[in-house]
Design a protein around this motif. Structure first.
Motif, PDB file in Angstrom:
ATOM      1  N   VAL A  16     -11.961  31.552  -6.628  1.00  0.00           N
ATOM      2  CA  VAL A  16     -13.280  31.544  -5.995  1.00  0.00           C
ATOM      3  C   VAL A  16     -13.903  30.181  -6.294  1.00  0.00           C
ATOM      4  O   VAL A  16     -14.007  29.786  -7.458  1.00  0.00           O
ATOM      5  CB  VAL A  16     -14.181  32.671  -6.551  1.00  0.00           C
ATOM      6  CG1 VAL A  16     -15.591  32.575  -5.990  1.00  0.00           C
ATOM      7  CG2 VAL A  16     -13.573  34.040  -6.267  1.00  0.00           C
ATOM      8  N   ILE A  17     -14.304  29.483  -5.251  1.00  0.00           N
ATOM      9  CA  ILE A  17     -14.947  28.187  -5.431  1.00  0.00           C
ATOM     10  C   ILE A  17     -16.453  28.422  -5.510  1.00  0.00           C
ATOM     11  O   ILE A  17     -17.060  28.953  -4.579  1.00  0.00           O
ATOM     12  CB  ILE A  17     -14.587  27.231  -4.279  1.00  0.00           C
ATOM     13  CG1 ILE A  17     -13.069  26.977  -4.271  1.00  0.00           C
ATOM     14  CG2 ILE A  17     -15.366  25.919  -4.412  1.00  0.00           C
ATOM     15  CD1 ILE A  17     -12.576  26.151  -3.094  1.00  0.00           C
ATOM     16  N   GLU A  24     -19.579  19.765  -9.586  1.00  0.00           N
ATOM     17  CA  GLU A  24     -18.684  18.956 -10.424  1.00  0.00           C
ATOM     18  C   GLU A  24     -17.836  18.026  -9.561  1.00  0.00           C
ATOM     19  O   GLU A  24     -17.721  16.827  -9.838  1.00  0.00           O
ATOM     20  CB  GLU A  24     -17.775  19.868 -11.252  1.00  0.00           C
ATOM     21  CG  GLU A  24     -16.740  19.111 -12.063  1.00  0.00           C
ATOM     22  CD  GLU A  24     -15.710  20.018 -12.718  1.00  0.00           C
ATOM     23  OE1 GLU A  24     -14.732  19.465 -13.266  1.00  0.00           O
ATOM     24  OE2 GLU A  24     -15.855  21.258 -12.684  1.00  0.00           O
ATOM     25  N   TRP A  25     -17.217  18.559  -8.525  1.00  0.00           N
ATOM     26  CA  TRP A  25     -16.339  17.767  -7.668  1.00  0.00           C
ATOM     27  C   TRP A  25     -17.116  16.668  -6.932  1.00  0.00           C
ATOM     28  O   TRP A  25     -16.645  15.547  -6.804  1.00  0.00           O
ATOM     29  CB  TRP A  25     -15.611  18.662  -6.674  1.00  0.00           C
ATOM     30  CG  TRP A  25     -14.651  19.634  -7.293  1.00  0.00           C
ATOM     31  CD1 TRP A  25     -14.037  19.536  -8.514  1.00  0.00           C
ATOM     32  CD2 TRP A  25     -14.195  20.854  -6.722  1.00  0.00           C
ATOM     33  NE1 TRP A  25     -13.221  20.621  -8.728  1.00  0.00           N
ATOM     34  CE2 TRP A  25     -13.298  21.450  -7.635  1.00  0.00           C
ATOM     35  CE3 TRP A  25     -14.448  21.510  -5.517  1.00  0.00           C
ATOM     36  CZ2 TRP A  25     -12.654  22.655  -7.391  1.00  0.00           C
ATOM     37  CZ3 TRP A  25     -13.811  22.722  -5.261  1.00  0.00           C
ATOM     38  CH2 TRP A  25     -12.919  23.278  -6.194  1.00  0.00           C
ATOM     39  N   GLU A  30     -18.812  10.969  -6.381  1.00  0.00           N
ATOM     40  CA  GLU A  30     -19.934  10.034  -6.447  1.00  0.00           C
ATOM     41  C   GLU A  30     -19.655   8.883  -7.420  1.00  0.00           C
ATOM     42  O   GLU A  30     -19.998   7.736  -7.148  1.00  0.00           O
ATOM     43  CB  GLU A  30     -21.195  10.783  -6.873  1.00  0.00           C
ATOM     44  CG  GLU A  30     -22.450   9.975  -6.830  1.00  0.00           C
ATOM     45  CD  GLU A  30     -23.699  10.834  -6.974  1.00  0.00           C
ATOM     46  OE1 GLU A  30     -24.748  10.398  -6.486  1.00  0.00           O
ATOM     47  OE2 GLU A  30     -23.618  11.937  -7.567  1.00  0.00           O
ATOM     48  N   ASN A  31     -19.037   9.183  -8.537  1.00  0.00           N
ATOM     49  CA  ASN A  31     -18.802   8.186  -9.586  1.00  0.00           C
ATOM     50  C   ASN A  31     -17.471   7.457  -9.475  1.00  0.00           C
ATOM     51  O   ASN A  31     -17.256   6.451 -10.148  1.00  0.00           O
ATOM     52  CB  ASN A  31     -18.909   8.857 -10.958  1.00  0.00           C
ATOM     53  CG  ASN A  31     -20.303   9.369 -11.216  1.00  0.00           C
ATOM     54  OD1 ASN A  31     -21.271   8.657 -11.022  1.00  0.00           O
ATOM     55  ND2 ASN A  31     -20.410  10.632 -11.624  1.00  0.00           N
ATOM     56  N   PHE A  32     -16.576   7.956  -8.648  1.00  0.00           N
ATOM     57  CA  PHE A  32     -15.227   7.410  -8.599  1.00  0.00           C
ATOM     58  C   PHE A  32     -15.143   5.926  -8.235  1.00  0.00           C
ATOM     59  O   PHE A  32     -14.430   5.165  -8.907  1.00  0.00           O
ATOM     60  CB  PHE A  32     -14.322   8.232  -7.670  1.00  0.00           C
ATOM     61  CG  PHE A  32     -12.937   7.685  -7.584  1.00  0.00           C
ATOM     62  CD1 PHE A  32     -12.108   7.696  -8.698  1.00  0.00           C
ATOM     63  CD2 PHE A  32     -12.468   7.125  -6.410  1.00  0.00           C
ATOM     64  CE1 PHE A  32     -10.821   7.165  -8.639  1.00  0.00           C
ATOM     65  CE2 PHE A  32     -11.194   6.595  -6.341  1.00  0.00           C
ATOM     66  CZ  PHE A  32     -10.362   6.615  -7.456  1.00  0.00           C
ATOM     67  N   PRO A  33     -15.829   5.452  -7.193  1.00  0.00           N
ATOM     68  CA  PRO A  33     -15.673   4.033  -6.854  1.00  0.00           C
ATOM     69  C   PRO A  33     -16.019   3.093  -8.013  1.00  0.00           C
ATOM     70  O   PRO A  33     -15.308   2.111  -8.248  1.00  0.00           O
ATOM     71  CB  PRO A  33     -16.615   3.840  -5.663  1.00  0.00           C
ATOM     72  CG  PRO A  33     -16.672   5.197  -5.029  1.00  0.00           C
ATOM     73  CD  PRO A  33     -16.655   6.153  -6.197  1.00  0.00           C
ATOM     74  N   ILE A 154      -9.932  19.028  -3.546  1.00  0.00           N
ATOM     75  CA  ILE A 154      -8.690  18.273  -3.363  1.00  0.00           C
ATOM     76  C   ILE A 154      -8.946  16.785  -3.554  1.00  0.00           C
ATOM     77  O   ILE A 154      -8.180  16.084  -4.222  1.00  0.00           O
ATOM     78  CB  ILE A 154      -8.062  18.566  -1.986  1.00  0.00           C
ATOM     79  CG1 ILE A 154      -7.514  19.997  -1.927  1.00  0.00           C
ATOM     80  CG2 ILE A 154      -6.979  17.543  -1.647  1.00  0.00           C
ATOM     81  CD1 ILE A 154      -7.137  20.477  -0.523  1.00  0.00           C
ATOM     82  N   TYR A 155     -10.043  16.289  -2.997  1.00  0.00           N
ATOM     83  CA  TYR A 155     -10.302  14.852  -3.084  1.00  0.00           C
ATOM     84  C   TYR A 155     -10.894  14.429  -4.422  1.00  0.00           C
ATOM     85  O   TYR A 155     -10.707  13.276  -4.835  1.00  0.00           O
ATOM     86  CB  TYR A 155     -11.078  14.354  -1.864  1.00  0.00           C
ATOM     87  CG  TYR A 155     -10.052  14.109  -0.779  1.00  0.00           C
ATOM     88  CD1 TYR A 155      -9.433  12.878  -0.670  1.00  0.00           C
ATOM     89  CD2 TYR A 155      -9.603  15.144   0.031  1.00  0.00           C
ATOM     90  CE1 TYR A 155      -8.419  12.662   0.258  1.00  0.00           C
ATOM     91  CE2 TYR A 155      -8.598  14.945   0.954  1.00  0.00           C
ATOM     92  CZ  TYR A 155      -8.010  13.703   1.055  1.00  0.00           C
ATOM     93  OH  TYR A 155      -6.990  13.500   1.946  1.00  0.00           O
ATOM     94  N   ALA A 156     -11.559  15.319  -5.116  1.00  0.00           N
ATOM     95  CA  ALA A 156     -11.951  15.016  -6.503  1.00  0.00           C
ATOM     96  C   ALA A 156     -10.671  14.901  -7.334  1.00  0.00           C
ATOM     97  O   ALA A 156     -10.507  13.961  -8.126  1.00  0.00           O
ATOM     98  CB  ALA A 156     -12.864  16.108  -7.047  1.00  0.00           C
TER      99      ALA A 156
END
Length: 176
Positions: A16-17, A24-25, A30-33, A154-156
């Motif tokens: 269950v998402i 969180e994801w 947001e912080n990845f770049p 998936i992308y997180a």
């Protein structure tokens, strides 16, 4: 070899998402770049052109792949929000990774593009309703339905997965 290929494991979709997962994801996206920029800034061309594992892409190819993959995902979100269960367009990641803009272009191009893309993507994500998150697209490989909520996860994961590829290489080579 599996540890080098999947340093954080494969994506494990929760049964269950929840809203907490989405928050969180979205924070990861947001912080990845900025995290990626910090990780690769100062690397020489020789270091950028080092594969993260035997038979794997170079750091340069990974950075450019991240932009290519994430821009495709962003477009999939837009299709899914404006069409009824669209069948998305898949692409040959390995072939894209062999093109000149991936094998030799400065990583700054994709770092700048990722910053703009993620800012816009996260803005979109923060405005989605629960009903929006339940919308699905159909992936042509296996005709599997993927919800937008799952795709955020998936992308997180994808961000952290490739970040770990680079991190592990830097640690193994003593380049940190």
């Amino acid at each position: 070899m599996e540890a080098l290929q999947y340093p954080i494991g494969k994506f494990d979709r929760p049964e269950v998402i929840t809203g907490a997962h989405i928050k969180e994801w979205t924070g990861i996206l947001e912080n990845f770049p900025a995290r990626l920029r910090k990780q690769v800034t100062g690397l020489t061309d020789a270091q950028l052109d080092t594969p993260y594992r035997e038979g794997g892409w170079t750091v340069r190819q990974v950075v450019h792949h991240l932009y290519d993959s994430h821009v495709n995902s962003y477009v999939r979100f837009k299709w899914t929000l404006t069409e009824d269960q669209p069948v998305i367009k898949a692409y040959y990641e390995d072939r894209w990774a062999g093109l000149p803009d991936t094998t030799s272009a400065p990583v700054a191009l994709s770092l700048q593009a990722l910053e703009a893309l993620h800012a816009k993507w996260v803005y979109l994500l923060k405005g989605l309703s629960e009903a929006d998150l339940e919308r699905v697209f159909v992936h042509p490989a296996g005709h599997r339905e993927v919800s937008l909520a799952e795709n955020i996860g998936i992308y997180a994961w994808h961000s952290n997965h490739h970040y770990a590829h680079i991190k592990n290489l830097l640690e193994r080579k003593g380049w940190l």
